[in-house]
Write an enzyme that holds these catalytic residues in place. Structure first.
Site, PDB file in Angstrom:
ATOM      1  N   ASN A  10      -3.582  52.199  35.908  1.00 60.32           N
ATOM      2  CA  ASN A  10      -2.346  51.846  35.199  1.00 60.32           C
ATOM      3  C   ASN A  10      -1.414  53.036  35.057  1.00 60.32           C
ATOM      4  OD1 ASN A  10      -3.215  49.226  34.644  1.00 60.32           O
ATOM      5  ND2 ASN A  10      -4.086  49.765  32.662  1.00 60.32           N
ATOM      6  N   GLY A  38      -5.403  53.574  32.709  1.00 56.50           N
ATOM      7  CA  GLY A  38      -6.197  52.433  33.184  1.00 56.50           C
ATOM      8  C   GLY A  38      -7.656  52.774  32.901  1.00 56.50           C
ATOM      9  N   THR A 239      -6.645  57.337  22.616  1.00 51.96           N
ATOM     10  CA  THR A 239      -6.602  56.670  23.923  1.00 51.96           C
ATOM     11  C   THR A 239      -7.605  57.322  24.883  1.00 51.96           C
ATOM     12  OG1 THR A 239      -4.234  56.384  23.555  1.00 51.96           O
ATOM     13  CG2 THR A 239      -5.037  55.894  25.764  1.00 51.96           C
ATOM     14  N   GLY A 242     -13.163  56.093  24.661  1.00 56.40           N
ATOM     15  CA  GLY A 242     -14.271  55.255  25.138  1.00 56.40           C
ATOM     16  C   GLY A 242     -14.504  55.471  26.633  1.00 56.40           C
ATOM     17  N   ASP A 243     -13.418  55.637  27.385  1.00 61.94           N
ATOM     18  CA  ASP A 243     -13.552  55.862  28.838  1.00 61.94           C
ATOM     19  C   ASP A 243     -14.225  57.199  29.103  1.00 61.94           C
ATOM     20  OD1 ASP A 243     -12.152  53.495  29.202  1.00 61.94           O
ATOM     21  OD2 ASP A 243     -10.216  54.519  29.231  1.00 61.94           O
ATOM     22  N   SER A 282      -6.470  63.860  28.936  1.00 58.37           N
ATOM     23  CA  SER A 282      -7.171  64.355  27.736  1.00 58.37           C
ATOM     24  C   SER A 282      -8.667  64.580  27.991  1.00 58.37           C
ATOM     25  CB  SER A 282      -7.010  63.339  26.593  1.00 58.37           C
ATOM     26  OG  SER A 282      -7.796  62.178  26.831  1.00 58.37           O
TER      27      SER A 282
HETATM   28  O1  RIB Z   1      -8.752  52.917  27.582  1.00 55.50           O
HETATM   29  C1  RIB Z   1      -7.436  53.418  27.641  1.00 55.50           C
HETATM   30  C2  RIB Z   1      -6.665  52.721  28.711  1.00 55.50           C
HETATM   31  O2  RIB Z   1      -6.544  51.353  28.378  1.00 55.50           O
HETATM   32  C3  RIB Z   1      -5.266  53.196  28.916  1.00 55.50           C
HETATM   33  O3  RIB Z   1      -5.166  54.265  29.806  1.00 55.50           O
HETATM   34  C4  RIB Z   1      -4.521  51.943  29.353  1.00 55.50           C
HETATM   35  O4  RIB Z   1      -4.023  51.994  30.640  1.00 55.50           O
HETATM   36  C5  RIB Z   1      -5.503  50.798  29.169  1.00 55.50           C
HETATM   37  O5  RIB Z   1      -6.078  50.418  30.352  1.00 55.50           O
END
Ligand code: RIB
Length: 296
Positions: A10, A38, A239, A242-243, A282
């Protein structure tokens, strides 16, 4: 053993705000920037910065070239990316003074994944390889079926949660990594021990991690439970926390580290990511994590 992440990419349109805009309200943002994001891309970058070799499959649409470049510059293999004739997937993100966010997604190119594409990409992978999935792309059921038929180990981050995820057979999933809200949406249980009891009862070979924000995270495998505290930090922007956790956890797991060490690394990486603005940018690097953990 290879790692494939079939996931979203994204463009993130990020607005710093005093408070989240309310229904009927028009409000000036304090600042604006456009970032790479994303859940798919963020997790690939977290995996790569944690030291894993990762292949990212997904769709690049109009205006998405920067995302492919970002992956490549981070050492992610982009040979499985496909160009499609659609607007690039994107997100409008409000970040308030406390670092909390709210995210509005537009799937765009991420919804351009077709069953033939899934087959074609997965032909390059073998039994024992890992497939990492989130829920921002089309063809998730086809990906699960194809990966299962190939003997791949599937890691699912069921985010954002949608009821259609409940149609998946979790017997096919090796690892579920989710936050407490997603855990409740999936199981109907509030407490993570109760979530585990229910999920383990239904799907005995599943393992899972539930992240609990300031309360840390907890990992459950058929062998036992491992709790991990959150490392204290000053929150700038949550933001991609979690990723970052997911990428670091899987990278450590695939290196054969003990669950306790996987949790420590993932938790430290997530805490550093929330102390910085943005999504992909980040995410800290492996050396930074190892130095920070050595100082504790
Ligand atoms: O987990 C964060 C992400 O969620 C953002 O980068 C956004 O694009 C959404 O997908």
């Amino acid at each position: 053993m290879k790692i494939l992440n079939f996931g979203s990419l994204n463009m993130d349109y990020v607005y710093q705000v005093e408070h989240f805009v309310r229904p009927g309200e028009t409000m000036n943002a304090l600042s604006q920037c456009v970032n790479c994001g994303g859940k798919g891309l963020n997790q690939s970058i977290a995996l790569a910065r944690a030291g894993a070799k990762v292949y990212h499959a997904g769709c690049i649409g109009t205006g998405g070239e920067r995302l492919a470049r970002e992956l490549m510059e981070n050492g992610v293999d982009i040979s499985c990316l496909t160009k499609v004739d659609d607007i690039q997937g994107n997100a409008v993100i409000q970040v308030d003074r406390s670092g909390e966010n709210c995210i509005l997604l537009f799937g765009g190119s991420n919804r351009g994944i077709k069953p033939e594409m899934v087959k074609q990409v997965m032909e390059k992978f073998e039994p024992g390889d890992y497939l990492i999935l989130q829920n921002e792309v089309s063809c998730l059921p086809e990906m699960v079926t194809e990966a299962k038929n190939r003997g791949m180990r599937i890691v699912l981050n069921p985010s954002p949660f949608e009821d259609s995820l409940l149609d998946l057979d979790f017997d096919d999933i090796a690892w579920l990594l989710m936050n407490e809200i997603e855990a409740e949406q999936i199981s109907g249980q509030k407490n993570s021990d109760a979530v585990w009891q229910l999920m383990h009862g239904k799907y005995p070979s599943l393992s899972m991690v539930v992240t609990l924000g300031k309360e840390g995270a907890v990992c459950y495998t058929p062998e036992g439970k491992t709790a991990q505290m959150a490392y204290p930090t000053s929150v700038v922007d949550t933001t991609a926390a979690g990723d970052t956790f997911t990428g670091y956890f899987i990278a450590a797991l695939t290196e054969g580290m003990e669950i306790r060490e996987c949790m420590r690394r993932a938790s430290k990486a997530a805490s550093i990511s929330v102390s910085r603005a943005g999504a992909a940018e980040s995410i800290p690097g492996r050396q930074e994590i190892e130095r920070a953990l050595a100082d504790i």
